[in-house]
Design a protein around this motif. Structure first.
Motif, PDB file in Angstrom:
ATOM      1  N   GLN A  47       0.841  -1.189   0.000  1.00  0.00           N
ATOM      2  CA  GLN A  47       0.000   0.000   0.000  1.00  0.00           C
ATOM      3  C   GLN A  47       0.880   1.244   0.000  1.00  0.00           C
ATOM      4  N   CYS A  48       0.700   2.062  -1.006  1.00  0.00           N
ATOM      5  CA  CYS A  48       1.426   3.329  -1.071  1.00  0.00           C
ATOM      6  C   CYS A  48       1.010   4.205   0.105  1.00  0.00           C
ATOM      7  N   GLN A  49       1.911   5.053   0.547  1.00  0.00           N
ATOM      8  CA  GLN A  49       1.607   5.942   1.665  1.00  0.00           C
ATOM      9  C   GLN A  49       1.084   7.293   1.178  1.00  0.00           C
ATOM     10  N   HIS A  50       0.923   7.429  -0.127  1.00  0.00           N
ATOM     11  CA  HIS A  50       0.351   8.662  -0.690  1.00  0.00           C
ATOM     12  C   HIS A  50      -1.164   8.544  -0.808  1.00  0.00           C
ATOM     13  N   LEU A  51      -1.618   7.469  -1.441  1.00  0.00           N
ATOM     14  CA  LEU A  51      -3.037   7.187  -1.606  1.00  0.00           C
ATOM     15  C   LEU A  51      -3.257   5.710  -1.294  1.00  0.00           C
ATOM     16  N   PRO A  52      -4.464   5.305  -0.962  1.00  0.00           N
ATOM     17  CA  PRO A  52      -4.697   3.898  -0.626  1.00  0.00           C
ATOM     18  C   PRO A  52      -4.769   3.005  -1.856  1.00  0.00           C
ATOM     19  N   HIS A  75       2.377   7.290  -8.908  1.00  0.00           N
ATOM     20  CA  HIS A  75       2.974   8.626  -9.041  1.00  0.00           C
ATOM     21  C   HIS A  75       4.482   8.610  -8.818  1.00  0.00           C
ATOM     22  N   GLY A  76       5.070   7.435  -8.782  1.00  0.00           N
ATOM     23  CA  GLY A  76       6.533   7.335  -8.745  1.00  0.00           C
ATOM     24  C   GLY A  76       7.196   7.561  -7.404  1.00  0.00           C
ATOM     25  N   ALA A  77       6.492   7.430  -6.298  1.00  0.00           N
ATOM     26  CA  ALA A  77       7.156   7.546  -4.993  1.00  0.00           C
ATOM     27  C   ALA A  77       8.230   6.472  -4.886  1.00  0.00           C
TER      28      ALA A  77
HETATM   29  S1  FES Z   1      -0.266   6.698  -5.078  1.00  0.00           S
HETATM   30 FE1  FES Z   1       1.808   6.123  -4.801  1.00  0.00          FE
HETATM   31  S2  FES Z   1       2.907   7.925  -5.254  1.00  0.00           S
HETATM   32 FE2  FES Z   1       0.834   8.528  -5.472  1.00  0.00          FE
END
Ligand code: FES
Length: 112
Positions: A47-52, A75-77
């Motif tokens: 799970q990305c920490q930017h969006l779920p 989004h490339g995090a």
């Molecule tokens: S959802 Fe992962 S970087 Fe935006």
């Protein structure tokens, strides 16, 4: 007794490599992945920490091209493999959620 998921070490064909798995959390299906990186294993929730959202668009593809970092396909995090810390991108400073595990000679045993 806690539930667990067993992954075979022999399925990590190269260093680095990853193995994705499914698990249930509060009745909801989720995924996680184990990473073999520089001779050690790490296990994170997918799970990305930017969006779920999950990190991988292409199934089990968690690493950027050079294999040095975990990357979120949305989004490339960029996350450090050994700590899960986001070092670049919209969630910089936050960390992937690690999952506890133990190891046997042949398996990674993820504790749920
Ligand atoms: S959802 Fe992962 S970087 Fe935006």
């Amino acid at each position: 007794m806690a539930e667990s998921i067993k992954l075979l070490k022999k399925d990590f064909a190269s260093d680095p490599s990853t193995s994705k798995f499914k698990f249930f959390e509060y009745g909801e299906e989720k995924t996680g992945f184990a990473l073999f990186y520089k001779g050690s294993y790490y296990v994170y929730k997918n799970q990305c920490q930017h969006l779920p959202v999950e990190l991988d668009w292409v199934d089990n593809n968690f690493l950027e091209d050079e294999g040095s970092f975990i990357i979120c396909a949305t989004h490339g995090a960029i996350y450090e493999p050994t700590s899960g810390l986001c070092v670049s991108g919209p969630c910089k400073g936050s960390s992937l959620k690690s999952m506890s595990f133990t190891m046997t000679k042949s398996e990674i045993v993820v504790t749920l």
